[in-house]
Design an enzyme around this catalytic site. Structure first.
Site, PDB file in Angstrom:
ATOM      1  CD  GLN A  46      43.436  30.550  35.841  1.00  0.00           C
ATOM      2  OE1 GLN A  46      42.827  31.513  35.400  1.00  0.00           O
ATOM      3  NE2 GLN A  46      43.883  30.492  37.076  1.00  0.00           N
ATOM      4  CG  ASN A  55      42.095  33.606  38.450  1.00  0.00           C
ATOM      5  OD1 ASN A  55      42.666  32.530  38.601  1.00  0.00           O
ATOM      6  ND2 ASN A  55      42.236  34.605  39.293  1.00  0.00           N
ATOM      7  CE  LYS A  56      41.857  33.819  32.350  1.00  0.00           C
ATOM      8  NZ  LYS A  56      42.784  33.136  33.254  1.00  0.00           N
ATOM      9  CG  ASN A  57      33.862  35.969  32.638  1.00  0.00           C
ATOM     10  OD1 ASN A  57      34.377  36.387  33.681  1.00  0.00           O
ATOM     11  ND2 ASN A  57      33.607  36.760  31.617  1.00  0.00           N
ATOM     12  CG  MET A  58      33.132  29.532  30.712  1.00  0.00           C
ATOM     13  SD  MET A  58      31.979  28.914  29.468  1.00  0.00           S
ATOM     14  CE  MET A  58      32.764  27.341  29.107  1.00  0.00           C
TER      15      MET A  58
END
Ligand SMILES: Cc1ncc(COP(=O)(O)O)c(C=O)c1O
Length: 444
Positions: free
Chosen positions: A214, A216-219
């Site tokens: 999603q 907001n995540k690192n990738m």
């Protein structure tokens, strides 16, 4: 700045009036938004998306000119982690549901979850008809092994360790507990993709692990998720449960003979377009993490000059992905004052982001803010799963007070997002604001 003696900090701090008291703020330009993968999104992702669109093959299993983007992503993600099987799905929530289905979780079972988590973790347990059991956190902000041990009963099916806010939990200790009791360990790596402990990636310690892509995540691919495991049976069951209910053999053919793989599907299949984006983002992940890690540890080193401020205990700093900085204060009032003062100094982001808040403001990451859990609500209105005969007597209290260590940490801690594109000037400003405010608070 790192080696500045405390005396000179004192002198510097006493000169500057806080912005909160009418002084000049450290900065007036909002900090960048916190979405790590987004700051690295460029022509490469656009080319990948175009390649798929031009193929007119958007579905993973067949098409007029199938590019096999999902299958390639799964192979590349499995290799990057060092696991045998990866199954791409449509979200982290879908990944949790798929993993719990693969594990065969259901009524009459308890699943241990941490006090600091995301609502989707509890939702997946409850949707399966099992009972979530809270275990407190420690200064890692992840499961406290002692609390996990204390929460185990003859009904415990397994433990969900959620690696929160970018850094791994004490996964080796939790793995040992799971092994000793013969229960499963599910690692939720949604917030810690790319993190590791002693060189081994999170997601490889559990019987099964889940990821989210999603935004907001690192990738990211906007939405998306993945389930990984080294266990062929769990993988096949996950394949069945994320799709139509049936596993597939090595040629992709549905398997109807073994009833262990004739199940019920959730409809969480990943599509080709998003997989193409994820393949590019996966290649960029080490750079994204390196940037956040460098920014965070530069700020952390500066904060070491303030012994009154407790820094989150990081199980293995080299394996911290760096996307959040958590600082803890002697009491709730100090945390609120410091946060107000930092925000007044300009340590805030654009209105559509959430950065730099006292953790009591961190919404559905806190067990006691999850109203459906506290009030034990049910979709059917007849008490599923709480009132099932098999679950009689299993439900616990879920309101504030159930996990005192977490309660205390939440009200005394500030969480600051570390975007993946901070400039040296942004870092200087964050450090300067902390030094100004903490000096005034007498925390040095
Ligand atoms: C720890 C954790 N688990 C699961 C999820 C769910 O992921 P998704 O939003 O992709 O469904 C999230 C999302 O924020 C999360 O933070």
């Amino acid at each position: 700045m790192d080696d500045q003696p405390v005396a000179s900090l004192d002198a510097q701090c006493s000169l500057e009036r806080l912005a909160m008291d009418g002084g000049k703020p450290v900065r007036t330009q909002p900090l960048p938004l916190e979405f790590p993968g987004i700051h690295y999104l460029d022509n490469e992702e656009m080319d990948a998306a175009l390649r798929v669109l031009k193929s007119r093959s958007l579905f993973r299993f067949y098409g007029v000119d199938l590019q096999n983007e999902v299958a390639s992503f799964e192979a590349e993600f499995a290799e990057a982690l060092g696991v045998s099987h990866a199954l791409a799905v449509t979200s982290g929530t879908g990944a949790l549901n798929t993993a719990l289905s693969a594990l065969g979780v259901g009524p009459a079972q308890e699943v241990i979850v941490p006090a600091y988590l995301w609502v989707a973790v509890v939702a997946a347990v409850v949707s399966h008809g099992a009972i979530p059991v809270l275990a407190d956190i420690d200064d890692t902000f992840c499961l406290d092994p002692k609390a996990v041990e204390a929460a185990i009963t003859p009904r415990t099916a397994g433990i969900i360790l959620v690696h929160m806010s970018g850094a791994p939990g004490d996964v080796r200790a939790i793995r040992q507990i799971a092994d000793r009791h013969g229960i499963f360990l599910l690692e939720d790596c949604a917030q810690c993709n790319g993190g590791s402990v002693e060189g081994r990636k999170v997601g490889t310690f559990g019987d099964i692990a889940t990821f989210s892509f999603q935004m907001n995540k690192n990738m990211t691919s906007g939405e998306g998720g993945c389930v990984v495991t080294n266990d062929l049976r769990l993988y096949r069951r996950a394949v069945a449960c994320h799709d139509l209910g049936y596993a597939r053999d090595e040629h992709g053919r549905l398997m109807f003979t073994d009833l262990d793989y004739c199940l019920w599907g959730g409809g969480y299949r990943m599509d080709e377009l998003r997989a193409a984006l994820l393949r590019v983002q996966l290649r960029k992940l080490p750079r994204i993490i390196a940037h956040m890690h460098a920014s965070k540890y530069r700020i952390r080193r500066a904060l070491e000059a303030f012994p009154g401020v407790q820094l989150r205990r990081i199980v293995d700093p080299a394996g911290d992905t760096g996307c959040f900085l958590i600082t803890t204060y002697p009491n709730a009032e100090a945390a609120r004052r410091v946060n107000r003062a930092l925000r007044a100094e300009g340590i805030v982001t654009w209105p559509q982001g959430i950065s730099n808040v006292v953790m009591t403001e961190w919404g559905l990451h806190l067990y006691y803010n999850i109203v459906s859990l506290v009030r034990q609500t049910s979709i059917d209105g007849r008490g599923f799963p709480w009132k099932l005969a098999e679950n009689a007597g299993l439900a616990r209290r879920y309101d504030k007070g159930a996990c005192p260590a977490a309660d205390s940490l939440f009200e005394r801690s500030i969480i600051l997002a570390i975007p993946s594109c901070l400039t040296a000037q942004d870092e200087d400003d964050i450090i300067k604001a902390f030094e100004k405010v903490l000096g005034r608070e007498g925390l040095h």
